[in-house]
Scaffold this motif. Structure first.
Motif, PDB file in Angstrom:
ATOM      1  N   MET A   1       0.848  -1.184   0.000  1.00 52.54           N
ATOM      2  CA  MET A   1       0.000   0.000   0.000  1.00 52.54           C
ATOM      3  C   MET A   1       0.891   1.244   0.000  1.00 52.54           C
ATOM      4  O   MET A   1       1.833   1.342   0.768  1.00 52.54           O
ATOM      5  N   ALA A   2       0.579   2.201  -0.850  1.00 53.58           N
ATOM      6  CA  ALA A   2       1.408   3.393  -1.009  1.00 53.58           C
ATOM      7  C   ALA A   2       1.196   4.418   0.104  1.00 53.58           C
ATOM      8  O   ALA A   2       2.040   5.267   0.327  1.00 53.58           O
ATOM      9  N   VAL A   3       0.070   4.337   0.798  1.00 54.43           N
ATOM     10  CA  VAL A   3      -0.181   5.227   1.931  1.00 54.43           C
ATOM     11  C   VAL A   3      -0.533   4.364   3.138  1.00 54.43           C
ATOM     12  O   VAL A   3      -1.434   3.529   3.079  1.00 54.43           O
ATOM     13  N   THR A   4       0.210   4.556   4.213  1.00 52.47           N
ATOM     14  CA  THR A   4      -0.108   3.889   5.474  1.00 52.47           C
ATOM     15  C   THR A   4      -0.463   4.974   6.476  1.00 52.47           C
ATOM     16  O   THR A   4      -0.023   6.121   6.351  1.00 52.47           O
ATOM     17  N   TRP A   5      -1.264   4.616   7.457  1.00 57.00           N
ATOM     18  CA  TRP A   5      -1.686   5.605   8.440  1.00 57.00           C
ATOM     19  C   TRP A   5      -1.953   4.957   9.773  1.00 57.00           C
ATOM     20  O   TRP A   5      -2.158   3.746   9.870  1.00 57.00           O
ATOM     21  N   GLN A   6      -1.942   5.810  10.769  1.00 56.66           N
ATOM     22  CA  GLN A   6      -2.264   5.400  12.130  1.00 56.66           C
ATOM     23  C   GLN A   6      -3.188   6.471  12.704  1.00 56.66           C
ATOM     24  O   GLN A   6      -2.881   7.669  12.629  1.00 56.66           O
ATOM     25  N   ILE A   7      -4.306   6.046  13.249  1.00 53.03           N
ATOM     26  CA  ILE A   7      -5.245   6.961  13.896  1.00 53.03           C
ATOM     27  C   ILE A   7      -5.093   6.752  15.398  1.00 53.03           C
ATOM     28  O   ILE A   7      -5.363   5.665  15.907  1.00 53.03           O
ATOM     29  N   ILE A  15      -1.603  10.127  11.648  1.00 51.13           N
ATOM     30  CA  ILE A  15      -0.292  10.225  11.014  1.00 51.13           C
ATOM     31  C   ILE A  15      -0.303   9.310   9.796  1.00 51.13           C
ATOM     32  O   ILE A  15      -0.596   8.120   9.914  1.00 51.13           O
ATOM     33  N   ALA A  16       0.002   9.888   8.625  1.00 55.06           N
ATOM     34  CA  ALA A  16       0.045   9.114   7.384  1.00 55.06           C
ATOM     35  C   ALA A  16       1.408   9.297   6.745  1.00 55.06           C
ATOM     36  O   ALA A  16       2.052  10.336   6.898  1.00 55.06           O
ATOM     37  N   ARG A  17       1.844   8.258   6.006  1.00 54.77           N
ATOM     38  CA  ARG A  17       3.135   8.315   5.316  1.00 54.77           C
ATOM     39  C   ARG A  17       2.969   7.697   3.932  1.00 54.77           C
ATOM     40  O   ARG A  17       2.337   6.658   3.772  1.00 54.77           O
ATOM     41  N   GLY A  18       3.575   8.359   2.960  1.00 49.04           N
ATOM     42  CA  GLY A  18       3.545   7.878   1.587  1.00 49.04           C
ATOM     43  C   GLY A  18       4.821   7.148   1.237  1.00 49.04           C
ATOM     44  O   GLY A  18       5.889   7.428   1.777  1.00 49.04           O
TER      45      GLY A  18
END
Length: 113
Positions: A1-7, A15-18
């Motif tokens: 996945m090109a975008v990962t995130w944590q809520i 927080i999201a990272r590409g």
């Protein structure tokens, strides 16, 4: 996945990272997760990291329209975009222009903001 995130619910933070090539569908999955978690009002950090958006001009217009529709659901929290390269910075500036909603938004070149 090109975008990962944590809520992070207790901190009201997303927080999201590409990484790699980021498509419209990648961004839509991230946005869907934020909406489902009722996290639109949370502060958000979107670090483009090593990613670059592969969105066409039409994709950017679609994304901007989608973002502009969200205030009907909830108020937006502040957004910090980390865009280290010139290309990322241009992409982030275009996003900020097209997704113009009432919220603080700042673009940074490094994570040290």
């Amino acid at each position: 996945m090109a975008v990962t995130w944590q809520i992070i619910q207790p901190d009201r933070l997303v927080i999201a990272r590409g990484e790699g090539m980021i498509s419209l569908q990648d961004v839509e999955r991230y946005l869907d997760a934020v909406v489902v978690a009722d996290a639109l009002p949370y502060a958000k950090i979107f670090d483009l990291g090593t990613g670059n958006w592969t969105l066409t001009d039409t994709d950017m217009l679609v994304l901007g329209a989608r973002i502009r529709a969200y205030p009907a659901l909830a108020k937006f929290g502040p957004l910090a975009i980390v865009a280290a390269s010139d290309t990322q910075n241009q992409q982030a500036q275009m996003f900020a222009t097209l997704a113009d909603v009432e919220r603080p938004l700042q673009i940074f070149r490094t994570e040290e903001f």
